[in-house]
Design a protein around this motif. Structure first.
Motif, short mmCIF file in Angstrom:
data_model
loop_
_atom_site.label_atom_id
_atom_site.label_comp_id
_atom_site.label_asym_id
_atom_site.label_seq_id
_atom_site.Cartn_x
_atom_site.Cartn_y
_atom_site.Cartn_z
N ARG A 347 0.79 -1.13 0.06
CA ARG A 347 0.10 -0.10 -0.04
C ARG A 347 0.81 1.21 0.15
NH1 ARG A 347 -4.48 -1.94 4.56
NH2 ARG A 347 -5.46 -3.78 3.44
N ARG A 348 1.73 1.15 0.91
CA ARG A 348 2.87 2.47 0.88
C ARG A 348 3.88 2.53 -0.22
NH1 ARG A 348 4.75 1.91 7.19
NH2 ARG A 348 2.76 2.14 8.17
N PHE A 349 4.35 1.54 -0.71
CA PHE A 349 5.11 1.51 -1.76
C PHE A 349 4.85 1.03 -3.08
CE2 PHE A 349 7.30 0.18 2.18
CZ PHE A 349 7.57 1.54 2.94
N LYS A 350 5.39 1.77 -4.24
CA LYS A 350 4.66 1.36 -5.53
C LYS A 350 5.78 0.93 -6.48
CE LYS A 350 1.22 5.16 -5.01
NZ LYS A 350 0.99 6.32 -5.59
N GLN A 351 6.94 1.58 -6.43
CA GLN A 351 7.86 1.25 -7.48
C GLN A 351 8.81 0.08 -6.96
OE1 GLN A 351 9.95 4.52 -8.34
NE2 GLN A 351 8.32 5.51 -9.63
N SER A 352 8.90 -0.19 -5.76
CA SER A 352 9.78 -1.22 -5.27
C SER A 352 9.03 -2.86 -5.44
CB SER A 352 10.23 -1.06 -3.77
OG SER A 352 9.06 -1.01 -3.05
N LEU A 353 8.03 -2.78 -5.68
CA LEU A 353 7.19 -4.16 -5.86
C LEU A 353 7.82 -4.95 -7.10
CD1 LEU A 353 3.52 -3.23 -5.27
CD2 LEU A 353 5.08 -4.34 -3.54
N GLU A 354 8.22 -4.28 -8.14
CA GLU A 354 8.67 -5.06 -9.19
C GLU A 354 10.01 -5.74 -8.88
OE1 GLU A 354 7.00 -1.90 -12.49
OE2 GLU A 354 8.91 -2.00 -12.26
N ASP A 355 10.83 -4.99 -8.43
CA ASP A 355 12.27 -5.47 -7.88
C ASP A 355 11.80 -6.79 -6.79
OD1 ASP A 355 13.54 -2.32 -7.50
OD2 ASP A 355 13.44 -3.75 -9.42
N MET A 356 10.92 -6.43 -5.76
CA MET A 356 10.58 -7.57 -5.13
C MET A 356 10.08 -8.89 -5.76
SD MET A 356 11.70 -6.80 -2.09
CE MET A 356 10.42 -8.01 -1.01
N GLU A 357 9.20 -8.89 -6.70
CA GLU A 357 8.75 -9.83 -7.48
C GLU A 357 9.82 -10.71 -8.01
OE1 GLU A 357 4.28 -7.86 -8.74
OE2 GLU A 357 5.87 -8.28 -10.32
N SER A 358 10.69 -10.01 -8.85
CA SER A 358 11.38 -10.76 -9.57
C SER A 358 12.49 -11.47 -8.30
CB SER A 358 12.72 -9.57 -10.12
OG SER A 358 13.35 -8.93 -9.50
N LEU A 359 12.83 -10.83 -7.39
CA LEU A 359 13.77 -11.42 -6.46
C LEU A 359 12.78 -12.72 -5.77
CD1 LEU A 359 15.09 -8.50 -4.29
CD2 LEU A 359 16.52 -9.99 -5.79
N ARG A 360 11.67 -12.49 -5.61
CA ARG A 360 10.90 -13.68 -4.99
C ARG A 360 10.70 -14.70 -5.83
NH1 ARG A 360 6.37 -10.19 -1.74
NH2 ARG A 360 7.47 -9.55 -0.06
N VAL A 361 10.60 -14.41 -7.23
CA VAL A 361 10.53 -15.50 -8.29
C VAL A 361 11.68 -16.31 -8.37
CG1 VAL A 361 10.38 -16.08 -10.65
CG2 VAL A 361 8.75 -14.30 -9.62
N LYS A 362 12.82 -15.51 -8.33
CA LYS A 362 14.16 -16.32 -8.29
C LYS A 362 14.08 -17.29 -6.96
CE LYS A 362 16.71 -12.88 -10.89
NZ LYS A 362 17.84 -11.79 -10.62
N GLU A 363 13.89 -16.56 -5.77
CA GLU A 363 13.95 -17.65 -4.62
C GLU A 363 13.09 -18.68 -4.74
OE1 GLU A 363 14.87 -13.82 -1.50
OE2 GLU A 363 12.97 -14.70 -1.56
N VAL A 364 11.79 -18.53 -5.34
CA VAL A 364 10.98 -19.77 -5.38
C VAL A 364 11.47 -20.73 -6.28
CG1 VAL A 364 8.67 -20.25 -6.22
CG2 VAL A 364 9.04 -18.25 -4.70
N ASP A 365 11.97 -20.24 -7.35
CA ASP A 365 12.73 -21.19 -8.32
C ASP A 365 13.75 -22.04 -7.61
OD1 ASP A 365 12.33 -19.05 -11.00
OD2 ASP A 365 11.06 -20.58 -10.29
#
Length: 597
Positions: A347-365
């Motif tokens: 809710r607070r941060f808008k642009q940092s979510l994309e980086d977090m998504e890529s990092l989480r996808v890598k971690e999940v892989d």
């Protein structure tokens, strides 16, 4: 001079701050400054106060182009440079594309209303400028307030971005710690499984040693049976000798009476010796039976120890299951907390979510790859355990076959012993019948002699009395011999019964051992079932975690959609506000006055 100085600074990489106030820079100086801003990457602060740069439109536009291309300057001072609304428009166009400038001082210039609007419009696209000084520029108060609000928004955005970055770092550290904990738990689980395998291998070795001991005990019993067979053969030989002696006595009855008495005494002595030998054999057999019973007790104690170890292994497996359930519950709770934190941060941060998504996808892989490798290793270990189980079953089948063969051999030996005993009894009965026939023939001959020799009546009567007395003695001896033979037969029957009882006991022990082996097989099957259940539970937990990860990704997508919608709404609101302000300015008397001018 300024052109030469700035030309030298274009390739400089150490100067961080440049102060050129009050140097009467003109078109050439402004162009040199624009070239400097395009090429230099080290200057962070530039002071150009009291230089009247706004009077030279072409030079100032070249300077603004250099500012537009620069991405390293953070502070710019343009006080008292006679910048009008056109120069402010050039500056606004440069600021719209600049991404590094944080402070801009434009005090005591001639920016006016139009310049203020241009600067306000550029702040919608510029998100890095934190401080803008516009005092002494005849800019209306509402525009100044709007500029202040935009600057405050940029400051808040910068603070939010810094907080977001800090929280992202914190979350990444927490995720790494969770990964480490999970890896540690997995390694602990693998260690426990390895320990259980080692214990199982030890138990298998112990069982193999016990099976070898049982085999040795069976071999000993087989040797005992062989010794019994040899003893029976010896007794048969002794009986044959006794029969030969009796036959010789029957032949020598008519010839030598004194020798018959000696032979009878020798026969009695031999019978006593045989009785003593039979008593000794009975004692030995009893001793062997006691030893066999002690061995059976030892085997039973070993089986009890195996059952205790199996119970301990079951308890350890139950503890491992409890640990797995506890760890899964803790991971779920942490996942829920992480979801709540992620929702608040989304809710607070808008642009940092994309980086977090890529990092989480890598971690999940990475996690999926790691879990697949662990599943593959567990599958290989289960296959190894199954191979070990198959080998144990083959060994048990071999032991069973050996026991069955030994049992068949023992039964065949019993049958042989029975047939031999029956043959001996029949031979002895035939021999006694022949003796009786011979005695009857001798008696008949004596009677015939008495009838023929009537003259020698007295002598014949005396001889007849003597013969009758001698016949009575012989009959008594024959009765005694028959009694001895009956006692020997009874002893043989008792020995045979004892041998049968021993064989039945051995068969019972073998059946008990087989039942114990069946129990061990059932326990092994139960352990294998428990291992399969553990592996299935582990797989289900992995599937649940993958589902939770997919739900988190869907939630992230929904939040991104909401963020894009909020951005669109904010853009629409800003456009509405801009249109309203423009309409208000155009409809106000100040706007009409400026248009007339």
């Amino acid at each position: 001079g300024v052109r030469l100085l700035l030309h030298g600074l274009c390739s400089n990489t150490t100067v961080k701050s440049l102060d050129l106030k009050g140097n009467n820079l003109r078109t050439v100086g402004a162009e040199a400054l624009g070239k400097l801003l395009r090429q230099n990457k080290s200057i962070r602060s530039l002071t150009l106060e009291w230089n009247s740069l706004g009077m030279w439109e072409e030079g100032f536009s070249f300077f603004c182009q250099g500012l537009r291309a620069n991405n390293f300057l953070q502070r710019l001072d343009l006080r008292n440079n006679q910048i009008n609304h056109q120069g402010a428009g050039e500056l606004a166009m440069a600021l719209a594309q600049n991404t590094s400038l944080q402070e801009l001082d434009l005090r005591w210039n001639n920016i006016g209303l139009l310049g203020g609007r241009a600067l306000l419009n550029c702040l919608h696209s510029n998100k890095t400028l934190k401080r803008l000084e516009l005092a002494g520029n005849s800019v209306p108060g509402d525009i100044l307030k709007a500029v202040e609000q935009a600057l405050d928004h940029n400051q808040d955005r910068e603070a939010i971005l810094s907080e977001a970055q800090n929280r992202v770092n914190i979350l990444s550290k927490e995720v790494l710690s969770l990964k480490d904990e999970k890896n540690k738990q997995f390694m602990d689980f693998v260690d426990t499984v390895d320990k259980q395998k080692e214990e199982k291998a030890r138990s298998e070795k112990l069982s193999a040693a016990r099976v070898s001991q049982l085999q040795e005990a069976l071999d000993e019993q087989y040797s005992i049976m062989n010794s019994l067979k040899t003893k029976l053969q010896m007794t048969e030989a002794a009986l044959a000798l006794s029969e030969q002696k009796v036959h010789n006595l029957g032949e020598l009855l008519n010839a030598m009476k004194q020798e018959q008495n000696c032979v009878a005494e020798c026969h009695l002595r031999e019978l006593q010796q045989q009785k003593q030998e039979g008593a000794d054999r009975e004692g030995r057999l009893l001793h062997e039976l006691s030893a066999a019973s002690e061995k059976n007790l030892l085997l039973r104690n070993q089986v009890d120890e195996l059952e205790r170890k199996c119970k301990v292994q079951q308890d350890q497996l139950f503890q491992v299951k409890q640990d797995l359930t506890n760890t899964t519950a803790e991971l779920k709770l942490r996942a829920v907390e992480a979801e709540e934190r992620l929702e608040t941060e989304k809710r607070r941060f808008k642009q940092s979510l994309e980086d977090m998504e890529s990092l989480r996808v890598k971690e999940v892989d990475r996690m999926t790859q790691h879990m697949e490798a662990s599943e593959h290793s567990m599958h290989n270990r289960i296959q190894r355990l199954e191979a070990i189980r198959i080998s144990l079953e083959e060994e048990l089948s071999q032991v069973k076959a050996a026991a069955l063969t030994e049992r068949g051999q023992a039964e065949e030996e019993l049958i042989r012993v029975r047939s031999q005993a029956r043959l001996e009894e029949q031979q002895q009965l035939e021999h006694l019948k022949e003796k009786l026939r011979l005695m009857t023939e001798s008696r008949d001959e004596a009677q015939n002699c008495c009838l023929k020799q009537k003259e020698m009546v007295a002598e014949a009567q005396a001889k007849a009395k003597q013969l009758s007395l001698y016949a009575d003695g012989l009959r008594r001896r024959l009765d005694e011999l028959q009694q001895d033979l009956d006692s020997k037969e009874e002893e043989k029957v008792t020995e045979l019964n004892k041998v049968k009882v021993e064989l039945q006991e051995q068969i019972g022990h073998l059946e008990a051992e087989r039942a114990a082996q069946d129990g061990l097989r059932e326990k092994i099957a139960a352990l294998e079932r428990q291992l399969k259940a553990l592996s299935s539970n582990h797989r289900e937990a992995l599937l649940d975690k993958e589902g939770e990860i997919s739900l988190l990704l869907e939630k992230l997508r929904m939040k991104e959609a909401e963020i894009s919608r909020l951005r669109e709404e904010e853009a629409q609101r800003a456009s509405f506000l801009q249109n309203a302000i423009m309409a208000y300015v155009q409809g106000s008397p100040l706007g009409t006055h400026s248009s007339r001018k």
